[in-house]
Design a protein around this motif. Structure first.
Motif, PDB file in Angstrom:
ATOM      1  N   SER A 165      55.670  34.245   3.491  1.00  0.00           N
ATOM      2  CA  SER A 165      55.124  35.609   3.468  1.00  0.00           C
ATOM      3  C   SER A 165      54.800  36.078   2.059  1.00  0.00           C
ATOM      4  O   SER A 165      54.040  37.037   1.884  1.00  0.00           O
ATOM      5  CB  SER A 165      56.126  36.576   4.106  1.00  0.00           C
TER       6      SER A 165
ATOM      7  N   SER B 122      45.837  40.872   3.826  1.00  0.00           N
ATOM      8  CA  SER B 122      47.119  41.521   4.129  1.00  0.00           C
ATOM      9  C   SER B 122      47.244  41.801   5.619  1.00  0.00           C
ATOM     10  O   SER B 122      48.277  41.499   6.240  1.00  0.00           O
ATOM     11  CB  SER B 122      47.234  42.825   3.330  1.00  0.00           C
TER      12      SER B 122
ATOM     13  N   ILE C 130      49.995  39.855   8.108  1.00  0.00           N
ATOM     14  CA  ILE C 130      51.007  40.633   8.835  1.00  0.00           C
ATOM     15  C   ILE C 130      50.893  40.367  10.326  1.00  0.00           C
ATOM     16  O   ILE C 130      51.895  40.147  11.026  1.00  0.00           O
ATOM     17  CB  ILE C 130      50.850  42.130   8.522  1.00  0.00           C
ATOM     18  N   SER C 131      49.668  40.361  10.847  1.00  0.00           N
ATOM     19  CA  SER C 131      49.461  40.185  12.282  1.00  0.00           C
ATOM     20  C   SER C 131      49.976  38.835  12.756  1.00  0.00           C
ATOM     21  O   SER C 131      50.693  38.743  13.764  1.00  0.00           O
ATOM     22  CB  SER C 131      47.969  40.321  12.609  1.00  0.00           C
TER      23      SER C 131
ATOM     24  N   GLU D 130      51.913  36.601  11.072  1.00  0.00           N
ATOM     25  CA  GLU D 130      53.298  36.256  10.735  1.00  0.00           C
ATOM     26  C   GLU D 130      54.263  36.727  11.812  1.00  0.00           C
ATOM     27  O   GLU D 130      55.287  36.087  12.058  1.00  0.00           O
ATOM     28  CB  GLU D 130      53.677  36.857   9.387  1.00  0.00           C
ATOM     29  N   ILE D 131      53.957  37.847  12.449  1.00  0.00           N
ATOM     30  CA  ILE D 131      54.820  38.324  13.536  1.00  0.00           C
ATOM     31  C   ILE D 131      54.823  37.318  14.680  1.00  0.00           C
ATOM     32  O   ILE D 131      55.886  36.919  15.186  1.00  0.00           O
ATOM     33  CB  ILE D 131      54.358  39.706  14.015  1.00  0.00           C
TER      34      ILE D 131
ATOM     35  N   GLU E  35      47.548  31.673   8.906  1.00  0.00           N
ATOM     36  CA  GLU E  35      48.392  31.788   7.723  1.00  0.00           C
ATOM     37  C   GLU E  35      47.816  31.002   6.550  1.00  0.00           C
ATOM     38  O   GLU E  35      47.909  31.430   5.400  1.00  0.00           O
ATOM     39  CB  GLU E  35      49.804  31.265   8.036  1.00  0.00           C
TER      40      GLU E  35
END
Length: 416
Positions: free
Chosen positions: A132, A158, A162-163, A165-166, A222
């Motif tokens: 991250s 960004s 974030i989207s 990685e969840i 990612e």
């Protein structure tokens, strides 16, 4: 018995660090050549073919060019952050490798140890946490450039990270819930032996297939690779967050991207395909450990090849569709499957399940996830058109300049 890191001498630690670092560094260099070569064949051209056999030395010449090229720093940038940003991605990619075992146990100098820098008790969390950090480099590159296109690219990166990685974190959660440990070596050891049926590998790709699919899509996002390279998007943002970079700093971003693809592939192999485990053909000791290195390299190469095929076969995804895929599809699927995995583990601890029962529950869970894919709220694209809007079919049949005469008027003409 595998020695713990406290029992190993300094030279053993140096061997482990150098082996892991050189494996990923050499893989990054060869990927820059192999991708260009393979894409060239897919596009009916040769690709690099001048320096060395099949042009394999091209990546060395590219590195020399980046190193000695003039480094231009625009006057409007925030210089400290502008110079720091390229280093963040490279450091994050390198440190993520620390917990990934690339071979089985090797016996060297009377000590037995795998080629793994550190077997941390929270190894999986280390991968997620360090991964991250990569987005900070992209965002700071866009923000410190003080230019519109880089800033948009940084904001896009960004939101994208974030989207996904969840979803990716939830997929990894299914793995360590299933194993009961965050240690990477425990995850690899749990995949040794037979799977659901005798003769099948015990890889987690079979019992945790939905988590595998979510992680597969998430790792492409990612890594910022096509079709999810919205942060660069040459057709829209010129170069995105790297627009103002040149020479070595631009090269660092390129290295971080290719290294990220290899790191994500290695993490996929470790979590779902048994890491360095594979058939030993009766070999034991160091020979079996070296064979494990071969298996790990081949598995990682397969997913690197997958990255290249995606770039050559798919167009860039639209940004709103990228967000919709992450938030409306992948995150719900990963969340539901995490709960299903927890139920499996709980039932197994209460008394165990027969193979047929586990397969039946897994099939039912997959059907539920399939319904989540196809039964979705109606979006803007499916909304009915505004009644006040023009009927396009009528416009095609009736020219815009045609005006109908009043109902009570008398038509006059040459034949009237």
């Amino acid at each position: 018995m595998i020695e713990t890191s406290q029992d190993l001498p300094l030279w053993a630690h140096l061997i482990r660090v150098l082996a892991v670092f050189l494996f990923f560094l050499a893989g990054t260099g060869l990927l820059t050549w192999g991708e260009r070569r393979l894409l060239g064949r897919m596009q009916a051209r040769l690709g690099p073919n001048r320096i060395g056999p099949l042009g394999v030395g091209q990546f060395l010449m590219d590195a020399v060019k980046m190193l000695f090229k003039e480094d231009v720093t625009p006057g409007m940038v925030n210089r400290p952050l502008f110079r720091l940003a390229p280093l963040i991605g490279v450091v994050a990619a390198i440190t993520s490798m620390a917990v990934i075992p690339i071979s089985g146990p090797l016996e060297i100098g009377g000590y037995i140890f795998p080629l793994q820098v550190a077997d941390l008790g929270v190894g999986v969390l280390w991968v997620l946490a360090i991964g991250s950090i990569h987005v900070y480099g992209l965002f700071l590159a866009g923000w410190s450039s003080n230019s519109p296109y880089p800033l948009i690219g940084g904001v896009r990166s960004s939101a994208q990270m974030i989207s996904y990685e969840i979803a990716q974190g939830l997929a990894v959660a299914s793995v360590f819930i299933y194993v009961g440990s965050l240690r990477v070596s425990d995850i690899v050891n749990a995949q040794a032996g037979d799977g659901l049926w005798a003769g099948m590998p015990g890889w987690f790709v079979v019992p945790l297939f939905p988590a595998f699919v979510v992680f597969l899509v998430g790792m492409v996002a990612e890594a910022g690779r096509t079709p999810f390279d919205l942060a660069e998007a040459e057709g829209e943002l010129v170069g995105g967050f790297v627009t103002e970079y040149s020479a070595l700093r631009f090269g660092l971003f390129m290295i971080a991207e290719f290294m990220g693809a290899i790191t994500q592939s290695a993490i996929m192999v470790t979590l779902f395909f048994g890491g360095p485990s594979g058939p030993t053909f009766g070999l034991e000791g160091t020979a079996a450990g070296l064979l494990g290195f071969v298996w790990f390299a081949l598995k990682t190469l397969f997913f690197v090849f997958f990255f290249i095929l995606l770039r050559g076969a798919l167009p860039r995804y639209r940004y709103d569709k990228l967000m919709e895929l992450g938030w409306k599809i992948l995150i719900p699927i990963a969340l539901v499957w995490t709960m299903v995995t927890a139920v499996f583990v709980l039932l197994a601890e209460q008394g165990g399940l027969a193979t047929e029962a586990r397969v039946g529950l897994a099939v039912g869970a997959v059907l539920i996830l399939a319904l989540l894919l196809f039964v979705r709220p109606k979006g803007d694209d499916d909304a009915p058109s505004d009644p006040a809007s023009t009927d396009r079919s009528r416009d095609i049949d009736t020219p815009a300049h045609t005006v109908a005469p009043p109902a009570d008027s008398t038509t006059t003409g040459r034949n009237g």
